[in-house]
Design a protein around this motif. Structure first.
Motif, short mmCIF file in Angstrom:
data_model
loop_
_atom_site.label_atom_id
_atom_site.label_comp_id
_atom_site.label_asym_id
_atom_site.label_seq_id
_atom_site.Cartn_x
_atom_site.Cartn_y
_atom_site.Cartn_z
N GLU A 417 -5.47 -1.77 -1.56
CA GLU A 417 -4.74 -3.18 -1.09
C GLU A 417 -4.27 -2.76 0.49
O GLU A 417 -3.72 -1.59 0.82
N THR A 418 -4.59 -3.80 1.19
CA THR A 418 -4.05 -3.42 2.66
C THR A 418 -3.11 -4.56 3.11
O THR A 418 -2.73 -5.46 2.00
N ALA A 419 -2.38 -4.55 4.41
CA ALA A 419 -1.42 -5.56 4.63
C ALA A 419 -2.02 -6.72 4.50
O ALA A 419 -1.41 -7.82 4.23
N GLU A 420 -3.29 -6.82 4.88
CA GLU A 420 -3.79 -8.33 4.84
C GLU A 420 -4.16 -8.96 3.49
O GLU A 420 -4.07 -9.95 3.12
N SER A 421 -4.51 -8.01 2.43
CA SER A 421 -4.89 -8.11 1.27
C SER A 421 -3.89 -8.68 0.35
O SER A 421 -4.03 -9.31 -0.55
N GLN A 422 -2.68 -8.27 0.70
CA GLN A 422 -1.58 -8.58 0.17
C GLN A 422 -1.19 -10.18 0.30
O GLN A 422 -0.33 -10.77 -0.47
N GLY A 423 -2.01 -10.71 1.32
CA GLY A 423 -1.88 -12.40 1.63
C GLY A 423 -3.05 -12.85 0.94
O GLY A 423 -3.08 -13.00 -0.37
N LYS A 424 -3.96 -13.12 1.83
CA LYS A 424 -5.15 -13.86 1.14
C LYS A 424 -6.35 -13.04 1.38
O LYS A 424 -7.35 -13.53 0.79
N GLY A 425 -6.20 -11.65 2.04
CA GLY A 425 -7.42 -11.12 2.09
C GLY A 425 -7.88 -10.38 1.03
O GLY A 425 -7.41 -10.27 -0.02
N GLN A 426 -9.33 -9.65 1.02
CA GLN A 426 -9.65 -8.90 0.11
C GLN A 426 -9.27 -7.35 0.23
O GLN A 426 -9.20 -6.87 1.33
N PRO A 427 -8.98 -6.63 -0.88
CA PRO A 427 -8.78 -5.05 -0.95
C PRO A 427 -10.17 -4.49 -0.36
O PRO A 427 -11.26 -4.88 -0.28
N HIS A 428 -9.83 -3.00 0.20
CA HIS A 428 -11.05 -2.16 0.32
C HIS A 428 -11.44 -1.75 -0.98
O HIS A 428 -10.83 -1.56 -2.09
N ALA A 429 -12.99 -1.79 -0.96
CA ALA A 429 -13.36 -1.21 -2.19
C ALA A 429 -13.92 0.33 -2.02
O ALA A 429 -14.70 0.69 -1.27
N TRP A 430 -13.51 1.07 -3.06
CA TRP A 430 -13.78 2.52 -2.96
C TRP A 430 -14.51 3.09 -4.30
O TRP A 430 -14.46 2.45 -5.21
N TYR A 431 -15.11 3.95 -4.06
CA TYR A 431 -15.77 4.97 -5.10
C TYR A 431 -16.01 6.45 -4.75
O TYR A 431 -16.47 6.67 -3.69
N VAL A 432 -15.78 7.31 -5.63
CA VAL A 432 -15.95 8.85 -5.36
C VAL A 432 -16.62 9.25 -6.82
O VAL A 432 -16.14 8.59 -7.68
N GLY A 433 -17.77 10.14 -6.62
CA GLY A 433 -18.34 10.44 -7.87
C GLY A 433 -19.55 11.53 -7.75
O GLY A 433 -19.65 11.96 -6.14
N TYR A 434 -19.90 12.30 -8.67
CA TYR A 434 -20.74 13.44 -8.42
C TYR A 434 -21.83 13.16 -9.72
O TYR A 434 -21.41 12.72 -10.69
N VAL A 446 -17.89 6.36 -1.06
CA VAL A 446 -18.25 5.30 -0.65
C VAL A 446 -17.03 4.07 -0.34
O VAL A 446 -16.16 4.25 -1.21
N ILE A 447 -16.81 3.62 1.05
CA ILE A 447 -15.71 2.60 1.02
C ILE A 447 -16.55 1.43 1.66
O ILE A 447 -17.50 1.43 2.63
N VAL A 448 -16.02 0.09 1.20
CA VAL A 448 -16.57 -1.17 1.88
C VAL A 448 -15.41 -1.91 2.14
O VAL A 448 -14.42 -2.18 1.06
N GLU A 449 -15.23 -2.10 3.37
CA GLU A 449 -13.95 -2.68 3.95
C GLU A 449 -13.74 -4.23 3.21
O GLU A 449 -14.58 -4.74 3.47
N LYS A 450 -12.50 -4.45 2.90
CA LYS A 450 -11.87 -5.85 2.62
C LYS A 450 -13.43 -6.50 1.74
O LYS A 450 -13.47 -7.82 2.24
N SER A 451 -13.65 -6.04 0.57
CA SER A 451 -14.80 -6.84 -0.05
C SER A 451 -14.57 -6.92 -1.45
O SER A 451 -15.26 -7.59 -2.23
N GLY A 452 -13.21 -6.43 -2.13
CA GLY A 452 -13.20 -6.49 -3.36
C GLY A 452 -12.88 -5.37 -4.23
O GLY A 452 -12.44 -4.42 -3.61
N SER A 453 -13.31 -5.33 -5.48
CA SER A 453 -13.06 -4.01 -6.37
C SER A 453 -14.00 -3.06 -6.21
O SER A 453 -15.18 -3.06 -5.88
N GLY A 454 -13.35 -1.87 -6.40
CA GLY A 454 -14.23 -0.61 -6.16
C GLY A 454 -15.48 -0.60 -7.25
O GLY A 454 -16.61 -0.31 -7.02
N GLY A 455 -15.09 -0.97 -8.73
CA GLY A 455 -16.26 -0.98 -9.64
C GLY A 455 -17.13 -2.07 -9.26
O GLY A 455 -18.39 -1.59 -9.63
N ARG A 456 -17.03 -3.24 -8.73
CA ARG A 456 -17.80 -3.98 -8.48
C ARG A 456 -18.55 -4.02 -7.17
O ARG A 456 -20.10 -4.21 -7.24
N ILE A 457 -17.91 -3.51 -6.22
CA ILE A 457 -18.51 -3.57 -4.99
C ILE A 457 -19.12 -2.06 -4.43
O ILE A 457 -20.37 -1.76 -4.08
#
Length: 475
Positions: A417-434, A446-457
Motif C-alpha cells: 500500500e502507498t499513500a495514494e493506494s489507500q485512497g483510490k490508487g493501486q498498490p505496488h505489485a511485488w515478487y521475490v523468488g528463486y 520484481v516491482i511494478v508500480e501502482k498496478s495491483g496485487s503481486g500474485g497477479r502482476i
C-alpha cells in the motif's frame, strides 16, 4: 619592528604548511575520486585522443563501444527499439553533461589511465599510436535484460536477477529508461530532467525507495524464528485482522488457525503483525542489518540503502506495520533480491558484483572478480524454514503464478500500500523468488508500480525470467 617581521614570517610559514597539508590531502585522500569525477574536464580532455574501451555483457555482446571517425570517437550503446536497455547501468559519456554509471566509475580503466597502463601509454607516445583503453566484461545478460523489459512493457517498475551462489548480477532492468545515444541532445536532456512524473533517469532497480509489502515477511520471519517468538508448528488464530495498541490492522482474508508456513504461503498479515510486534526494535533492526538492507554495496553504480522508521516514530504499532512491509519501511528491488538470495543460499549472501573482468584490447586479463562471501543473514535451519514457506506459497499459496512445470520455484508475493493506494490508487505489485528451489541458479525481485496485487502482476514477470534463464546451460 623585528618582532613584527617574525610574526609575519610565522604567519606565512603557517599558511605555507597548511597549504602543503591541504594539497597532500587532496592528492592522497581525494585524488582518486576527483580524477574519476564525471565533471573532471582534464579527464574529458585526455579522452579526446583515446579510444575508450568496450563494455561487453557476459556472453560477449557489445553494450557500449567507441566508433572512431577520423580523429574523433563516438560512443555507441546497444539499442532495443528506441531505447538502450542498459542505460541505467552502463550510463553514458557526454561532452556536455559529463559521465554516469559504469562509464563514470570505471572511466580510468576504460581510458587506460591506471597505474598498470603507464608503460603501455609511454610506448603509445613514443610510437605515435592512438591509445586504447581497457574493456569491461559484465555479469549482466542481454537476453535476460530484454526479457525483463519486455515483460514490464510500458509499466513503471524494475526487475533484478542474480546468481545467489556467486553474487553475479544478471539483470538490472528499470523502466522508464532513456536513449543514451541521444544524451547530448539538449532538448532530450531537458526533457529527461523535467519529467518528474516518470523520472526516466532514476534507476528504480537500485535507487527506488518502495514500501516492500509482504515480500518483507521473509526478513521478519527470520527474526521471529531466530528469537524463538514461537515455534514454526505453533498456530495462531487469524480472524482477518489484528489489533495492536488499539489500532486495527486489516488482513487480506480470514485465515483461521495458521502456522508459520501457512502464514507465509497465504501472506497472513495478522500472523506477522502479532508475532513481529513481540520483537524489540533492536532485534528487528538487527535482522534488517544482517540481510544487508541498510548497506550500499559497491558495484559501480549508485545504490540506495534501505531504511526503517525514524527513532522518534518507533512504537509498537509502527513495528507491527513494519513487520509485514508497511509503515515507514522503504527498500529497493536490488536490496530485496539480496534478501531473497540469502534464503536461497542457506542464509549467506555472496558479495554482489557487475564487473566480472577488466581486460586489455588483446584479451589479456587485467583483473578478474572472484566470488566472495559478503554477509551471513541467518543460519541454515532458519533459511530452510523460510524456504519451505516460499515453496508452499508457490505450490498452493499466493505465488502460484510464478510456478513452472517440472521446476520447483520458491517465491513470495507482496502488495504494498502507498499513500495514494489507500485512497483510490493501486498498490505496488511485488515478487521475490528463486529457482530451482533445491539448487538455486537465479534469484529474482520484481516491482511494478501502482498496478495491483503481486500474485497477479509481478509473479508472472518473474516466471518469464525464470523460464528464460533456466532454459539455458550457461546460467
Amino acid at each position: 619592528m623585528t618582532e613584527n617581521i617574525k610574526r609575519l614570517g610565522y604567519f606565512l610559514l603557517f599558511i605555507f604548511v597548511t597549504l602543503i597539508l591541504y594539497l597532500t590531502y587532496l592528492v592522497m585522500a581525494e585524488g582518486e575520486s576527483l580524477a574519476r569525477h564525471p565533471q573532471n574536464q582534464r579527464m574529458a580532455a585526455k579522452e579526446a585522443g583515446i579510444i575508450r574501451g568496450t563494455i561487453y555483457d557476459r556472453t560477449g555482446i557489445e553494450l557500449a563501444e567507441t566508433v572512431w571517425h577520423g580523429k574523433s570517437g563516438e560512443r555507441v550503446y546497444l539499442k532495443q527499439g528506441n531505447l538502450t536497455p542498459f542505460s541505467h547501468v552502463t550510463g553514458y559519456v557526454s561532452q556536455r553533461y559529463g559521465s554516469f554509471g559504469l562509464e563514470a566509475s570505471y572511466s580510468k580503466e576504460l581510458l587506460g589511465l591506471t597505474e598498470a597502463d603507464a608503460v603501455e601509454n609511454l610506448l603509445d607516445g613514443i610510437l605515435n599510436r592512438t591509445p586504447r583503453g581497457n574493456d569491461l566484461v559484465l555479469t549482466l545478460d542481454t537476453a535476460l535484460q530484454k526479457t525483463a523489459l519486455n515483460a514490464l512493457g510500458d509499466r513503471k517498475g524494475a526487475v533484478v536477477a542474480l546468481n545467489p551462489q556467486t553474487g553475479e548480477i544478471l539483470v538490472l532492468a528499470s523502466f522508464p529508461t532513456f536513449d543514451a545515444n541521444a544524451i547530448d541532445n539538449p532538448g532530450l536532456w531537458q526533457q529527461l530532467n523535467q519529467d518528474h512524473l516518470n523520472a526516466p533517469l532514476l534507476n528504480r532497480a537500485t535507487q527506488g525507495a518502495y514500501p516492500p509489502g509482504s515480500v518483507f515477511k521473509v526478513v521478519t520471519g527470520t527474526a521471529i524464528l531466530e528469537q524463538k517468538i514461537l515455534e514454526p508448528q505453533d498456530k495462531i488464530q487469524c480472524p482477518g485482522y489484528a489489533v495492536i495498541n488499539g489500532q486495527r490492522i486489516a488482513d487480506n482474508g480470514v485465515h483461521n488457525n495458521v502456522n508459520f508456513n501457512q502464514a507465509l504461503a497465504l501472506s497472513c498479515n495478522t500472523y506477522f503483525a502479532l508475532e513481529g510486534s513481540q520483537l524489540s526494535w533492536g532485534q528487528f533492526e538487527n535482522t534488517f542489518n544482517q540481510f544487508g538492507l541498510s548497506e550500499k554495496p559497491s558495484i559501480g553504480i549508485p545504490i540506495r540503502a534501505g531504511t526503517l522508521a525514524a527513532k522518534e516514530r518507533r512504537n509498537k504499532s509502527q513495528l507491527a506495520e513494519s513487520s509485514f512491509g508497511q509503515g515507514d519501511t522503504l527498500i529497493s528491488p536490488f536490496q530485496m533480491a539480496l534478501a531473497c538470495a540469502a534464503i536461497a543460499n542457506k542464509g549467506t549472501i555472496m558479495k554482489p558484483y557487475i564487473v566480472k573482468e577488466i581486460k586489455k584490447p588483446n584479451g589479456k586479463a587485467v583483473s578478474v572478480t572472484e566470488n566472495s562471501l559478503w554477509l551471513t543473514a541467518t543460519n541454515p535451519a532458519v533459511a530452510e524454514q523460510i524456504a519451505q514457506g516460499m515453496i508452499a506459497a508457490t505450490n498452493w499459496g499466493t505465488a502460484t503464478a510464478a510456478s513452472i512445470q517440472g521446476i520447483q520455484v520458491a517465491g513470495k508475493t507482496g502488495t504494498a500500500e502507498t499513500a495514494e493506494s489507500q485512497g483510490k490508487g493501486q498498490p505496488h505489485a511485488w515478487y521475490v523468488g528463486y529457482a530451482p528451489a533445491e539448487n538455486p541458479k537465479i534469484a529474482v525481485a520484481v516491482i511494478v508500480e501502482k498496478s495491483g496485487s503481486g500474485g497477479r502482476i509481478a509473479a508472472p514477470i518473474a516466471r518469464e525470467i525464470f523460464s528464460a534463464a533456466l532454459a539455458r546451460s550457461d546460467i
